[in-house]
Every structure is written in C-alpha cells, then in structure tokens.
Design an enzyme around this catalytic site. Structure first.
Site, PDB file in Angstrom:
ATOM      1  N   PHE A  99     -11.618  15.162 -11.809  1.00  0.00           N
ATOM      2  CA  PHE A  99     -11.440  16.571 -11.462  1.00  0.00           C
ATOM      3  C   PHE A  99     -11.262  16.752  -9.953  1.00  0.00           C
ATOM      4  O   PHE A  99     -10.223  17.217  -9.471  1.00  0.00           O
ATOM      5  CB  PHE A  99     -12.628  17.365 -11.999  1.00  0.00           C
ATOM      6  CG  PHE A  99     -12.898  18.673 -11.313  1.00  0.00           C
ATOM      7  CD1 PHE A  99     -11.884  19.608 -11.150  1.00  0.00           C
ATOM      8  CD2 PHE A  99     -14.166  18.979 -10.843  1.00  0.00           C
ATOM      9  CE1 PHE A  99     -12.131  20.822 -10.508  1.00  0.00           C
ATOM     10  CE2 PHE A  99     -14.426  20.179 -10.212  1.00  0.00           C
ATOM     11  CZ  PHE A  99     -13.401  21.098 -10.036  1.00  0.00           C
ATOM     12  N   GLU A 129     -33.854  19.592 -12.248  1.00  0.00           N
ATOM     13  CA  GLU A 129     -32.937  20.528 -11.606  1.00  0.00           C
ATOM     14  C   GLU A 129     -33.726  21.487 -10.711  1.00  0.00           C
ATOM     15  O   GLU A 129     -34.716  22.070 -11.136  1.00  0.00           O
ATOM     16  CB  GLU A 129     -32.130  21.308 -12.652  1.00  0.00           C
ATOM     17  CG  GLU A 129     -31.199  20.409 -13.454  1.00  0.00           C
ATOM     18  CD  GLU A 129     -30.202  21.183 -14.277  1.00  0.00           C
ATOM     19  OE1 GLU A 129     -30.334  22.422 -14.355  1.00  0.00           O
ATOM     20  OE2 GLU A 129     -29.300  20.551 -14.844  1.00  0.00           O
ATOM     21  N   ASP A 176      -9.322   4.003 -10.485  1.00  0.00           N
ATOM     22  CA  ASP A 176     -10.093   4.767 -11.473  1.00  0.00           C
ATOM     23  C   ASP A 176     -10.137   3.959 -12.764  1.00  0.00           C
ATOM     24  O   ASP A 176      -9.103   3.452 -13.225  1.00  0.00           O
ATOM     25  CB  ASP A 176      -9.415   6.124 -11.722  1.00  0.00           C
ATOM     26  CG  ASP A 176     -10.336   7.143 -12.364  1.00  0.00           C
ATOM     27  OD1 ASP A 176     -10.916   6.826 -13.423  1.00  0.00           O
ATOM     28  OD2 ASP A 176     -10.453   8.260 -11.826  1.00  0.00           O
ATOM     29  N   ALA A 187     -17.997   8.074  -9.534  1.00  0.00           N
ATOM     30  CA  ALA A 187     -19.450   8.206  -9.641  1.00  0.00           C
ATOM     31  C   ALA A 187     -19.856   8.527 -11.071  1.00  0.00           C
ATOM     32  O   ALA A 187     -19.033   8.953 -11.891  1.00  0.00           O
ATOM     33  CB  ALA A 187     -19.958   9.315  -8.709  1.00  0.00           C
ATOM     34  N   GLN A 188     -21.134   8.329 -11.333  1.00  0.00           N
ATOM     35  CA  GLN A 188     -21.799   8.930 -12.491  1.00  0.00           C
ATOM     36  C   GLN A 188     -22.282  10.282 -12.006  1.00  0.00           C
ATOM     37  O   GLN A 188     -23.047  10.378 -11.066  1.00  0.00           O
ATOM     38  CB  GLN A 188     -22.953   8.044 -12.950  1.00  0.00           C
ATOM     39  CG  GLN A 188     -23.570   8.427 -14.297  1.00  0.00           C
ATOM     40  CD  GLN A 188     -24.217   9.807 -14.361  1.00  0.00           C
ATOM     41  OE1 GLN A 188     -23.696  10.701 -15.053  1.00  0.00           O
ATOM     42  NE2 GLN A 188     -25.294  10.012 -13.644  1.00  0.00           N
ATOM     43  N   ILE A 189     -21.836  11.393 -12.627  1.00  0.00           N
ATOM     44  CA  ILE A 189     -22.006  12.717 -12.026  1.00  0.00           C
ATOM     45  C   ILE A 189     -23.017  13.610 -12.729  1.00  0.00           C
ATOM     46  O   ILE A 189     -23.301  14.701 -12.242  1.00  0.00           O
ATOM     47  CB  ILE A 189     -20.657  13.458 -11.959  1.00  0.00           C
ATOM     48  CG1 ILE A 189     -20.092  13.692 -13.369  1.00  0.00           C
ATOM     49  CG2 ILE A 189     -19.675  12.695 -11.086  1.00  0.00           C
ATOM     50  CD1 ILE A 189     -18.878  14.604 -13.397  1.00  0.00           C
ATOM     51  N   GLY A 201     -11.788   9.967 -15.977  1.00  0.00           N
ATOM     52  CA  GLY A 201     -10.558  10.450 -15.371  1.00  0.00           C
ATOM     53  C   GLY A 201      -9.420  10.460 -16.386  1.00  0.00           C
ATOM     54  O   GLY A 201      -9.447   9.727 -17.384  1.00  0.00           O
ATOM     55  N   TYR A 212     -30.083  10.936  -9.896  1.00  0.00           N
ATOM     56  CA  TYR A 212     -28.736  11.137  -9.369  1.00  0.00           C
ATOM     57  C   TYR A 212     -28.760  11.429  -7.863  1.00  0.00           C
ATOM     58  O   TYR A 212     -28.065  10.780  -7.073  1.00  0.00           O
ATOM     59  CB  TYR A 212     -28.055  12.285 -10.118  1.00  0.00           C
ATOM     60  CG  TYR A 212     -26.761  12.743  -9.499  1.00  0.00           C
ATOM     61  CD1 TYR A 212     -25.605  11.983  -9.627  1.00  0.00           C
ATOM     62  CD2 TYR A 212     -26.692  13.938  -8.782  1.00  0.00           C
ATOM     63  CE1 TYR A 212     -24.415  12.398  -9.041  1.00  0.00           C
ATOM     64  CE2 TYR A 212     -25.508  14.365  -8.203  1.00  0.00           C
ATOM     65  CZ  TYR A 212     -24.365  13.595  -8.337  1.00  0.00           C
ATOM     66  OH  TYR A 212     -23.196  13.994  -7.757  1.00  0.00           O
TER      67      TYR A 212
END
Length: 313
Positions: A11, A268, A31, A75-77, A36, A141
């Site tokens: 993205f 969070e 990638d 990345a791991q997002i 992706g 993260y």
C-alpha cells in the site's frame, strides 16, 4: 537517482514508488508479494520477488542494481499479529532490517526506514509526542521497530553512514485493502459501502494521527534527497478519535453511521499523535491533505471498485 523500495508492491510502498518515478528516478522494487500486489506497481518499475528475510537473495538484488538509496518499507505491520507471534514479528522487522542494512553496506547505499510513530511512544508521554520522548512501546511490533531504529543508529556510528528513520503516523489512502486487518479508514469506508456498521474496539474515544499516503510518499522523497542522519515524525499533530473518524466517513458516504462496539484489544495505546516540527524545520516537509479530503478519496476509490492503480491521488 536509482532507488530501491522494499515492500514496493504494498500500500504505502507503491505510492512511494510512484513519487520517486514522478521525480524522474529509476525505481527497483523488492517484495515477496505475500501481501503486496503487482497491480499496485507502475509498469516502469522493476520488481524482484524476494523477501527481506532472504539475506542472500536481497544482497544479490542490491549488488546487481546498485541503488543509491533504499527506502525500506517491507515489514510485518499488524500489531495484533505481533502480540500473538512476537518471534515471527522480530524475525521480519528486526532481522529483516539488519539484512537490508548489510545489503546497503555492500554497495554504499543510504537507507530511509519506515518506522512507526503510532506504536513506538506508548502511554504516559505528552501528545503530540516529539522525537525526544523516550519510546515505551506496548506491543512487540513497536518494540521491533524501535530496535530496528537502534540498528540504523549503530550502523551510522560504526560505518559513518547517514541512514534515517521516518516514524509514520496512521497512514491511510487509496490502495489500502478495505477487507484487511489493518487500516481503519479503508475498513470503515468499505463497511459503509456495504451497508454494514463500523466495528469499534473499546469505547471509540481512543485517538490516532491520520496522515494521507501521498503526503507520506513525499516525505520519503524529501528525506532521500538529503544527506542527514536522523529520526523524524511524519504525521499531522492532530488527534482524531475513532468516533470522530466515523463521522468523517459518514459524511463521505452521505449518511450517519451507527457503530457496533466490541472489547478493547491488548497492546494498543489510547492516545496517539505526532509532533512534526522537526520534519518541518529539517526536511521542509508538511502534511498537506485534510482528513475529510483524504477520506473522500478513499471512499471514491472503494466505491468505484477501482483496480489497484485506479482513482489515486
């Protein structure tokens, strides 16, 4: 300039690719295409299907293409994935970044790293949070991203490089998957278009700093054009609550949205916004897209059932 973008079919990465191409650069994308999508990529960019966990494959691509700058976005997002699988998150976000730094060192490339501003500062810091605040991430993260930043600083001290990190706020815009697990603007717009209620975790009072992806892409171009080593927040300095965001999405949809509530999720923070004075002073960068305008772009993009590169600003 030749620029390599890791995660360039993602993205944010695809918008970063577009921004460099628009500036006249040659762009190479690395990638693994696990998240992706090739449809996001401008045909003039060269794509290599290699992940950052493949140290040898990564180094081979870098040595063959010899970029001057590597924009590292792969990345791991997902914060929740990191809570469930912290070792897997660290393998990508820490070890993968070290692989990128080693590949860059082999050809003398400068790295501009996509870090996190939304997950790195934690609770109990002033909001908007400045780069001078000591990070206190509350999920693996954010911890992994902070650790990766430390490696950039270490390489700068050891090898005299000028690697830099951009701490991104909550990035939104066209091409973000509205059915995915991350990206609340796209998810809310998608649910609104389907006639579904937006799902809110917690009471909806938690705040985030939403920054438009086109502005973020310009931040990477601007940072790449400098020779400064540093860390810069990339956001708007404005807090927007989840309930306020629902109102903005409702205005884009032309109707009032009635949220559905679920228990809050672990890991969070309740409040987040980034102080951006340093990016303005040192890079000359400022976010220019108003939230309402950006959300309308996302809504239009989903409403039109556009392909990945359709209706993008």
């Amino acid at each position: 300039m030749r620029t390599l973008v890791t995660g360039g079919a993602g993205f944010i990465g695809s918008h970063v690719t577009d921004a460099f191409l628009a500036d006249g650069d040659e762009v190479v994308i690395l990638d693994d295409l696990s998240r992706g999508r090739p449809g996001r990529v401008d045909p003039s960019a060269t794509v290599h299907k290699v992940g950052i966990s493949d140290a040898d494959g990564l180094k081979s691509v870098v040595e063959r293409t010899r970029p001057q700058v590597i924009c590292h976005l792969a990345a791991q997002i997902d914060v929740r994935v990191s809570v469930d699988s912290p070792a897997a998150d660290a393998a990508i976000n820490i070890v993968g970044t070290v692989n990128v730094l080693e590949a860059a060192r082999a050809v003398g490339a400068r790295v501009v790293f996509a870090s996190t501003g939304g997950a790195i500062y934690g609770a109990g810091v002033p909001v908007p949070s400045s780069e001078d605040e000591l990070p206190g991430p509350e999920a693996p993260y954010g911890t992994a991203k902070y650790c990766a930043e430390q490696y950039l600083g270490l390489y700068n001290r050891l090898y005299g490089t000028t690697h830099a990190a951009l701490r991104l706020a909550n990035v939104y815009g066209p091409r973000q998957d509205p059915t995915g697990e991350a990206g609340v603007v796209g998810i809310f717009c998608g649910r609104a278009l389907q006639g579904e209620r937006p799902l809110v975790y917690g009471d909806g009072g938690q705040t985030r700093d939403y920054v438009y992806v086109g502005d973020v892409a310009q931040a990477f171009v601007t940072a790449a054009r400098t020779d400064l080593a540093g860390i810069w927040n990339i956001g708007t300095s404005r807090e927007t609550s989840v309930l306020e965001l629902i109102d903005v999405v409702g205005k884009a949809a032309g109707r009032r949205l009635d949220p559905e509530f679920a228990p809050a999720r672990p890991g969070e923070v309740l409040r987040s916004a980034l102080a951006v004075e340093r990016a303005r002073a040192e890079l000359g960068w400022t976010a220019r897209t108003d939230l309402a305008d950006g959300v309308r772009e996302v809504y239009r993009w989903i409403e039109a059932s556009s392909p990945d590169r359709g209706l993008t600003a």
